[in-house]
Design a protein around this motif. Structure first.
Motif, PDB file in Angstrom:
ATOM      1  N   UNK A 114     -12.564  -0.378   7.511  1.00 31.43           N
ATOM      2  CA  UNK A 114     -11.480   0.334   8.210  1.00 31.43           C
ATOM      3  C   UNK A 114     -10.326   0.550   7.234  1.00 31.43           C
ATOM      4  N   UNK A 115      -9.956   1.793   7.011  1.00 33.55           N
ATOM      5  CA  UNK A 115      -8.923   2.132   6.027  1.00 33.55           C
ATOM      6  C   UNK A 115      -7.609   2.489   6.699  1.00 33.55           C
ATOM      7  N   UNK A 116      -6.565   2.572   5.874  1.00 37.73           N
ATOM      8  CA  UNK A 116      -5.263   3.015   6.381  1.00 37.73           C
ATOM      9  C   UNK A 116      -5.354   4.411   6.990  1.00 37.73           C
ATOM     10  N   UNK A 117      -6.154   5.262   6.360  1.00 38.87           N
ATOM     11  CA  UNK A 117      -6.323   6.608   6.884  1.00 38.87           C
ATOM     12  C   UNK A 117      -6.951   6.613   8.266  1.00 38.87           C
ATOM     13  N   UNK A 118      -7.921   5.709   8.475  1.00 41.81           N
ATOM     14  CA  UNK A 118      -8.549   5.601   9.798  1.00 41.81           C
ATOM     15  C   UNK A 118      -7.519   5.190  10.850  1.00 41.81           C
ATOM     16  N   UNK A 119      -6.685   4.208  10.501  1.00 38.89           N
ATOM     17  CA  UNK A 119      -5.660   3.733  11.441  1.00 38.89           C
ATOM     18  C   UNK A 119      -4.635   4.824  11.712  1.00 38.89           C
TER      19      UNK A 119
END
Length: 400
Positions: A114-119
């Motif tokens: 889970x990446x910052x972009x996903x969040x």
């Protein structure tokens, strides 16, 4: 799976080796004699079947959903003495946030992936559909889950960090209640008059809400023993939520004053309750002040609230707006923020000032005169001298 026995260098006296190939992994060990190697190979084959050799299939990486459950279990286990740190209602709220929002998006995702972009994309998808406060709460719950994974050394960084700063310019600041969000005093009077005339059964409840600023759960948990009619105050130490009696939101008990109008209304309500108790052969009145046989009492009350608003022709403001009106109108009349904070049960006077700052009445800028020096020779310290001088000037001009 394969287990073989052979010599690396053929020849009498050279050691025999055991070679193992399992689940894509390979390893070898020098054993000694051929007999010992064959015996070891047989034992290894048995152990591999039981997963005991240490080269079994690599464990699957934990998912976000697995860590969400681990975090919920951890939070539920926290106690302070014999009391749980978190209320059951808080845990249920966390579960609701995960079930409705976070898990549908990330349940099966490996937590490391889970990446910052996903969040960020997830939060953006919620903006507009939910309030800013709700989105920030969802992010907070998810952040706690990632922090637990960091503690377990499963991940190195929390992908939620810094997200809200980019999305919400006012993140971290409490919302200020504007005047358009609060009923006017005339609207409050219309609401109470309509309730008393057309919904008499609920009048004691709503006038208590309006004259004390109590939270909905506190009203539903109020008992007759909490009311002191002689001293005109109500002791507030409990709250009702989802069928259970818990502590107040701030975990602190308080006492709030009753207005004369509220005292009369609650005395009348007590009289009616006593008459009903006698008819039913129950004797003295005790227990809850507002007791309706409803499983979801909060939803029941909000439904009656909407009915009254519709009958009165009033605009819709959330039920919590009655509490806002209590605080805002007291402050607008010049009542001390400290008093309002204590009456409302805020954990800090800062909360009162932050939320209702626009309602605190000021007296222009005349208070700055208190900073001026009070020199005895200053003219304004001797008004009679000023008047005599003005009279002399007038006489002089007329004589001239």
């Amino acid at each position: 799976m394969g287990v073989r026995v052979r010599q690396k260098v053929k020849g009498k006296g050279n050691p025999w080796w055991v070679f193992v190939s399992h689940n894509g992994q390979r390893m070898s060990r020098s054993v000694g004699t051929k007999k010992a190697a064959l015996s070891a190979a047989k034992e290894i084959e048995q152990h591999l079947g039981l997963g005991k050799f240490g080269i079994e299939k690599p464990k699957a990486k934990p998912t976000f959903g697995e860590y969400a459950q681990k975090w919920l279990d951890f939070v539920a286990s926290q106690t302070r003495g014999s009391e749980p740190v978190y209320k059951k209602s808080t845990l249920e709220e966390h579960k609701c946030i995960l079930r409705v929002h976070a898990l549908p998006a990330f349940d099966e995702h490996e937590i490391q992936s889970v990446s910052k972009g996903d969040i960020r994309d997830f939060m953006v998808s919620k903006i507009g559909k939910l309030s800013t406060g709700r989105v920030i709460t969802i992010k907070g719950v998810m952040s706690n889950i990632f922090n637990l994974a960091i503690e377990d050394e499963v991940i190195d960084i929390n992908p939620t960090i810094g997200i809200s700063k980019r999305l919400f310019s006012k993140n971290g600041k409490r919302k200020t209640i504007e005047k358009t969000e609060v009923f006017t005093e005339d609207e409050i009077d219309l609401f109470l008059n309509t309730c008393e005339k057309h919904f008499r059964e609920f009048y004691p409840f709503f006038i208590t809400a309006i004259r004390t600023g109590m939270r909905l759960g506190e009203l539903l948990a109020l008992e007759w023993g909490d009311i002191d009619f002689n001293s005109k105050y109500i002791w507030i130490g409990r709250s009702y939520r989802r069928g259970r009696i818990t502590k107040t939101k701030t975990n602190q008990a308080r006492q709030t004053d009753m207005s004369d109008q509220l005292v009369i209304a609650l005395r009348d309500h007590l009289r009616v309750c006593k008459e009903n108790a006698l008819k039913q052969g129950r004797g003295e009145v005790s227990g809850l002040v507002f007791n309706w046989d409803q499983v979801y009492k909060g939803k029941f009350i909000r439904r009656q609230y909407r009915r009254i608003l519709k009958k009165a022709g009033l605009r819709y403001v959330k039920f919590h707006g009655l509490r806002h009106a209590f605080c805002a109108h007291l402050l607008s009349k010049g009542i001390s923020p400290y008093y309002v904070s204590k009456q409302a049960g805020h954990s800090s006077i800062n909360i009162t000032c932050d939320i209702y700052g626009t309602w605190i009445r000021g007296d222009d800028n005349r208070h700055v005169n208190a900073l001026d020096s009070q020199h005895q020779n200053d003219p304004y310290m001797h008004p009679e001298g000023i008047q005599n001088k003005q009279l002399t000037d007038i006489v002089g001009k007329s004589m001239g």
